[in-house]
Write a protein that holds these residues in place. Structure first.
Motif, PDB file in Angstrom:
ATOM      1  N   GLY A 120      18.924 -23.833  44.465  1.00 23.89           N
ATOM      2  CA  GLY A 120      18.097 -22.719  44.011  1.00 23.89           C
ATOM      3  C   GLY A 120      18.788 -21.376  44.102  1.00 23.89           C
ATOM      4  O   GLY A 120      19.854 -21.244  44.713  1.00 23.89           O
ATOM      5  N   ASP A 121      18.168 -20.354  43.496  1.00 28.22           N
ATOM      6  CA  ASP A 121      18.706 -18.983  43.494  1.00 28.22           C
ATOM      7  C   ASP A 121      20.109 -18.952  42.882  1.00 28.22           C
ATOM      8  O   ASP A 121      21.066 -18.500  43.498  1.00 28.22           O
ATOM      9  CB  ASP A 121      18.712 -18.414  44.919  1.00 28.22           C
ATOM     10  CG  ASP A 121      19.002 -16.908  44.958  1.00 28.22           C
ATOM     11  OD1 ASP A 121      19.080 -16.287  43.882  1.00 28.22           O
ATOM     12  OD2 ASP A 121      19.156 -16.369  46.074  1.00 28.22           O
ATOM     13  N   VAL A 122      20.222 -19.451  41.657  1.00 29.48           N
ATOM     14  CA  VAL A 122      21.503 -19.514  40.949  1.00 29.48           C
ATOM     15  C   VAL A 122      21.553 -18.415  39.897  1.00 29.48           C
ATOM     16  O   VAL A 122      20.587 -18.201  39.153  1.00 29.48           O
ATOM     17  CB  VAL A 122      21.695 -20.890  40.271  1.00 29.48           C
ATOM     18  CG1 VAL A 122      23.030 -20.949  39.530  1.00 29.48           C
ATOM     19  CG2 VAL A 122      21.604 -22.008  41.295  1.00 29.48           C
ATOM     20  N   ALA A 123      22.662 -17.711  39.834  1.00 23.62           N
ATOM     21  CA  ALA A 123      22.827 -16.663  38.824  1.00 23.62           C
ATOM     22  C   ALA A 123      22.990 -17.280  37.441  1.00 23.62           C
ATOM     23  O   ALA A 123      23.596 -18.341  37.286  1.00 23.62           O
ATOM     24  CB  ALA A 123      24.046 -15.813  39.155  1.00 23.62           C
ATOM     25  N   ARG A 124      22.450 -16.602  36.454  1.00 25.92           N
ATOM     26  CA  ARG A 124      22.633 -17.029  35.064  1.00 25.92           C
ATOM     27  C   ARG A 124      23.910 -16.406  34.505  1.00 25.92           C
ATOM     28  O   ARG A 124      24.243 -15.276  34.845  1.00 25.92           O
ATOM     29  CB  ARG A 124      21.454 -16.570  34.198  1.00 25.92           C
ATOM     30  CG  ARG A 124      20.232 -17.444  34.308  1.00 25.92           C
ATOM     31  CD  ARG A 124      19.216 -17.046  33.236  1.00 25.92           C
ATOM     32  NE  ARG A 124      18.106 -17.974  33.194  1.00 25.92           N
ATOM     33  CZ  ARG A 124      18.137 -19.149  32.571  1.00 25.92           C
ATOM     34  NH1 ARG A 124      19.246 -19.521  31.958  1.00 25.92           N
ATOM     35  NH2 ARG A 124      17.083 -19.933  32.574  1.00 25.92           N
ATOM     36  N   LEU A 172      27.097 -27.880  38.909  1.00 26.84           N
ATOM     37  CA  LEU A 172      25.951 -27.097  38.453  1.00 26.84           C
ATOM     38  C   LEU A 172      24.655 -27.727  38.958  1.00 26.84           C
ATOM     39  O   LEU A 172      23.744 -27.026  39.409  1.00 26.84           O
ATOM     40  CB  LEU A 172      25.949 -27.019  36.929  1.00 26.84           C
ATOM     41  CG  LEU A 172      24.715 -26.414  36.256  1.00 26.84           C
ATOM     42  CD1 LEU A 172      24.490 -24.982  36.709  1.00 26.84           C
ATOM     43  CD2 LEU A 172      24.860 -26.489  34.729  1.00 26.84           C
ATOM     44  N   ALA A 173      24.575 -29.059  38.899  1.00 26.46           N
ATOM     45  CA  ALA A 173      23.354 -29.735  39.342  1.00 26.46           C
ATOM     46  C   ALA A 173      23.085 -29.472  40.820  1.00 26.46           C
ATOM     47  O   ALA A 173      21.941 -29.224  41.222  1.00 26.46           O
ATOM     48  CB  ALA A 173      23.467 -31.237  39.074  1.00 26.46           C
ATOM     49  N   ASP A 222      20.131 -23.629  29.128  1.00 28.97           N
ATOM     50  CA  ASP A 222      19.653 -23.070  30.393  1.00 28.97           C
ATOM     51  C   ASP A 222      19.906 -23.953  31.601  1.00 28.97           C
ATOM     52  O   ASP A 222      20.043 -23.451  32.709  1.00 28.97           O
ATOM     53  CB  ASP A 222      18.134 -22.805  30.311  1.00 28.97           C
ATOM     54  CG  ASP A 222      17.791 -21.768  29.266  1.00 28.97           C
ATOM     55  OD1 ASP A 222      16.690 -21.849  28.720  1.00 28.97           O
ATOM     56  OD2 ASP A 222      18.629 -20.894  29.013  1.00 28.97           O
ATOM     57  N   ALA A 223      19.939 -25.269  31.407  1.00 26.10           N
ATOM     58  CA  ALA A 223      19.980 -26.137  32.574  1.00 26.10           C
ATOM     59  C   ALA A 223      20.391 -27.549  32.182  1.00 26.10           C
ATOM     60  O   ALA A 223      20.528 -27.877  31.000  1.00 26.10           O
ATOM     61  CB  ALA A 223      18.614 -26.168  33.270  1.00 26.10           C
ATOM     62  N   ALA A 255      25.061 -16.659  28.172  1.00 27.45           N
ATOM     63  CA  ALA A 255      26.097 -17.634  27.847  1.00 27.45           C
ATOM     64  C   ALA A 255      25.605 -18.993  28.344  1.00 27.45           C
ATOM     65  O   ALA A 255      24.761 -19.064  29.236  1.00 27.45           O
ATOM     66  CB  ALA A 255      27.414 -17.260  28.525  1.00 27.45           C
ATOM     67  N   PRO A 256      26.109 -20.089  27.779  1.00 27.42           N
ATOM     68  CA  PRO A 256      25.690 -21.406  28.266  1.00 27.42           C
ATOM     69  C   PRO A 256      26.306 -21.697  29.633  1.00 27.42           C
ATOM     70  O   PRO A 256      27.410 -21.256  29.938  1.00 27.42           O
ATOM     71  CB  PRO A 256      26.239 -22.368  27.202  1.00 27.42           C
ATOM     72  CG  PRO A 256      27.402 -21.639  26.603  1.00 27.42           C
ATOM     73  CD  PRO A 256      27.037 -20.184  26.634  1.00 27.42           C
ATOM     74  N   PHE A 257      25.584 -22.418  30.470  1.00 27.43           N
ATOM     75  CA  PHE A 257      26.167 -22.891  31.713  1.00 27.43           C
ATOM     76  C   PHE A 257      27.291 -23.861  31.395  1.00 27.43           C
ATOM     77  O   PHE A 257      27.220 -24.631  30.433  1.00 27.43           O
ATOM     78  CB  PHE A 257      25.116 -23.624  32.565  1.00 27.43           C
ATOM     79  CG  PHE A 257      24.268 -22.710  33.412  1.00 27.43           C
ATOM     80  CD1 PHE A 257      24.800 -22.099  34.535  1.00 27.43           C
ATOM     81  CD2 PHE A 257      22.938 -22.497  33.099  1.00 27.43           C
ATOM     82  CE1 PHE A 257      24.021 -21.269  35.321  1.00 27.43           C
ATOM     83  CE2 PHE A 257      22.141 -21.676  33.885  1.00 27.43           C
ATOM     84  CZ  PHE A 257      22.684 -21.052  35.011  1.00 27.43           C
ATOM     85  N   ARG A 258      28.341 -23.834  32.191  1.00 25.98           N
ATOM     86  CA  ARG A 258      29.456 -24.759  32.013  1.00 25.98           C
ATOM     87  C   ARG A 258      29.661 -25.527  33.313  1.00 25.98           C
ATOM     88  O   ARG A 258      29.907 -24.935  34.360  1.00 25.98           O
ATOM     89  CB  ARG A 258      30.737 -23.992  31.670  1.00 25.98           C
ATOM     90  CG  ARG A 258      31.954 -24.879  31.417  1.00 25.98           C
ATOM     91  CD  ARG A 258      31.889 -25.517  30.059  1.00 25.98           C
ATOM     92  NE  ARG A 258      31.834 -24.512  29.010  1.00 25.98           N
ATOM     93  CZ  ARG A 258      31.360 -24.744  27.783  1.00 25.98           C
ATOM     94  NH1 ARG A 258      30.895 -25.935  27.466  1.00 25.98           N
ATOM     95  NH2 ARG A 258      31.330 -23.785  26.883  1.00 25.98           N
TER      96      ARG A 258
END
Length: 617
Positions: A249-253, A242-243, A608-609, A265-268
């Motif tokens: 950049g330009d990462v879908a949520r 994820l990092a 979010d991050a 939903a939370p990032f995993r």
């Protein structure tokens, strides 16, 4: 929408796919397309391909709306070239940021073919053999079943016939284990089938296979994939975490469908099990991957893998027992990293991927030289599979089946089933009842040899479960059973924990059904972690997050965090190196000691991050 009084026969028909085509035609009219076959080829000319895909955009957009999918990225390869590369909808609904061909999504289990590919290249170099016991190159490898541990091969691992079920909770979240340590846990996990007796999907076996690749090559799995796939193909927007994705950049949520409403939903981050599901990529990059596979392992004149080896990866080996009444499909098998069946009589190799709030699907019709990849930022949606079939039918000159419309009907049927199951679960609750002990007597650290530690902590007048750093609120269900309630991270929602008591003064163990196909996993009470009461002494001071100054100071003998843009408040320790912010459970802060390559740092996990702040010298 299915009427509330709809009969069980209709519901069953929907779930098994036995729906008349005209019943699913609400979404669009199926347009007859001329056959594209010529001398056994599925695609005759560039003009015919373009014609075959004409009007697809409108179908996709209508299906996204009906299936509640925020964003989608699609790449189609035919004739040895990319014939469709497009983004639809939003990568971020709230900020109205569009999906493009460069938007990055997690591939989830569509990573597995990459792991198999890398192992195939190592086989070409005689560094591994798919059909000899893994113990020959990894003598320490063990399984619960000693005979299986002695005889298991890479082929057994990659075709899901180890006898082990998923046991995914072992790694889900953040266990704090290394990849080698996770593989070492396999000997503590109970199988649910005899070795080589049947198909049982296992992410852990792909982690083990990836670890074998690391051992024989002397390189990390990430470096192997980078050197043998990403760099040769120029896949510059593909990463391993994820990092890394966020740095590009330009990462879908991620989004999930909750009661017909799109919610975040939370990032995993699944870096630990990357060989099973850790890649992040874009439609543009996947187009290169598809072209190379359809060109039998060649790219710009370079043979990346032996043609025979690549063919062997897509050979059916283990029957999946996934029954289908769909006349377009045959019985599915699992090869070496690929699901394999036939679609309308044509060989199909494919792999899906599901991660919290995301769905991916990569599909090949190798003999027809057709490849399709679909990435969606909606969890568990059937749209990618329906779209792949729609595109295949158009390119093959077939018509008459409205796959997109049927996917919408299946979604409605699934909601009906979920509602029914929820009613059944509620009826199993025995009320009125009360726990035998005050909540404080259930709190403590519990441990299992395979699953590690599980914490039960007091949270006001209630209890909270912390497992693999995932915080889940508990509500009393009945007697000594507690239910995981709703929270920011729904990973374990509705899981039931049942405590066992000694002489009615303390809980001695807790049983948790983490693995549905096995008996509940029993965690036995252990001494609480000694260091879990204080924030680490080295965790105080100033840190730097880009241009942002972060500080951890003492206020009235308590640790206080100031991280502009993230959180400010008291650090409440919940683990030896992790705390939450008082009053803000979704924010977690971890202290990472110095390593040979970087200074001590703070890591912030929000919904979010992931943010990192390094200590200021």
């Amino acid at each position: 929408m299915i009427p509330a009084r709809a009969g069980g026969a209709l519901l069953l028909a929907l779930l098994t796919g036995l729906v008349a085509d005209d019943a699913a035609s609400e979404l669009h009219e199926v347009v007859e397309m001329p056959p594209l076959t010529s001398i056994g080829l599925a695609v005759a000319s560039s003009a015919r391909v373009d014609l075959a895909l004409a009007g697809l955009d409108a179908q996709v957009e209508a299906a996204m709306q009906r299936l509640n999918v925020p964003g989608l990225a699609v790449v189609v390869v035919a004739e040895g070239r990319v014939v469709l590369l497009r983004g639809y909808g939003w990568r971020d609904v709230q900020q109205q940021l569009p999906v493009t061909e460069h938007t990055i999504f997690p591939l989830g289990s569509a990573t597995k073919p990459f792991t198999a590919f890398v192992l195939g290249t190592l086989a070409d170099e005689k560094k591994v053999d798919f059909f000899v016991p893994v113990r020959r190159v990894l003598p320490s490898f063990r399984l619960w079943d000693a005979l299986a541990g002695e005889r298991i091969t890479l082929a057994d691992m990659l075709t899901h016939r180890s006898g082990l079920p998923r046991h995914d909770a072992v790694w889900y979240g953040d266990s704090g284990l290394t990849r080698a340590e996770l593989v070492g846990r396999l000997s503590k996990l109970e199988p649910t089938a005899r070795f080589r007796s049947r198909f049982q999907y296992s992410n852990l076996m792909f982690v083990a296979a990836g670890h074998v690749a690391e051992v024989v090559s002397g390189q990390s799995w990430e470096q192997l994939v980078r050197d043998r796939v990403l760099v040769p193909l120029g896949m510059e927007r593909t990463g391993f975490s994820l990092a890394q994705a966020q740095a590009l950049g330009d990462v879908a949520r991620p989004y999930r469908d909750r009661e017909h409403e799109i919610v975040r939903a939370p990032f995993r981050d699944v870096t630990l099990i990357a060989p099973a599901g850790g890649l992040w990529s874009s439609a543009d990059d996947l187009g290169r991957w598809l072209q190379m596979l359809l060109a039998r392992g060649t790219w710009q004149g370079r043979q990346l893998i032996d043609e025979g080896t690549l063919t062997a990866l897509m050979r059916p080996i283990t029957p999946t027992r996934l029954a289908t009444d769909d006349k377009a499909l045959s019985q599915a098998y699992y090869g070496l990293g690929w699901f394999v069946d036939t679609y309308r009589g044509r060989l199909r190799a494919y792999h899906g991927g599901n991660l919290d709030g995301f769905t991916a699907l990569v599909t090949l019709l190798p003999n027809e030289k057709i490849g399709v990849a679909v990435l969606a930022n909606a969890g568990g949606t059937g749209l990618p599979e329906a779209l792949v079939r729609t595109v295949a039918d158009r390119l093959l000159g077939r018509s008459g089946q409205d796959w997109l419309g049927r996917a919408a009907l299946l979604r409605e049927a699934a909601w009906g089933v979920r509602s029914h199951l929820k009613e059944i679960r509620a009826k199993r609750r025995l009320t009125p009842s009360a726990p035998a002990l005050p909540v404080a007597r259930y709190a403590g650290r519990y441990t299992n040899p395979g699953y590690g530690d599980l914490l039960i902590v007091e949270n006001g007048a209630a209890l909270e479960m912390i497992y693999n750093r995932i915080h889940s609120p508990l509500e009393h269900w009945h007697f000594e059973t507690f239910n995981v309630g709703s929270s920011e991270d729904p990973s374990f929602e509705d899981v039931k924990l049942t405590f066992s008591l000694d002489d009615a003064t303390h809980a001695t163990s807790v049983a948790v059904p983490f693995e549905p196909s096995a008996s509940p996993i029993v965690f036995r009470r252990a001494d609480p972690p000694a260091a879990a009461v204080d924030w680490p002494a080295d965790g105080f001071g100033s840190f730097q997050d880009g241009a942002t100054v972060v500080s951890v100071s003492r206020r009235d003998e308590r640790a206080w965090l100031s991280w502009p843009g993230v959180a400010e408040g008291e650090l409440v320790p919940v683990w030896t190196d992790e705390a939450r912010i008082a009053g803000r459970p979704p924010v977690r802060i971890r202290y990472a000691p110095a390593t040979s390559s970087r200074p001590p740092s703070l890591i912030a996990f929000t919904t979010d991050a992931v943010r990192v702040a390094d200590r200021v010298p």
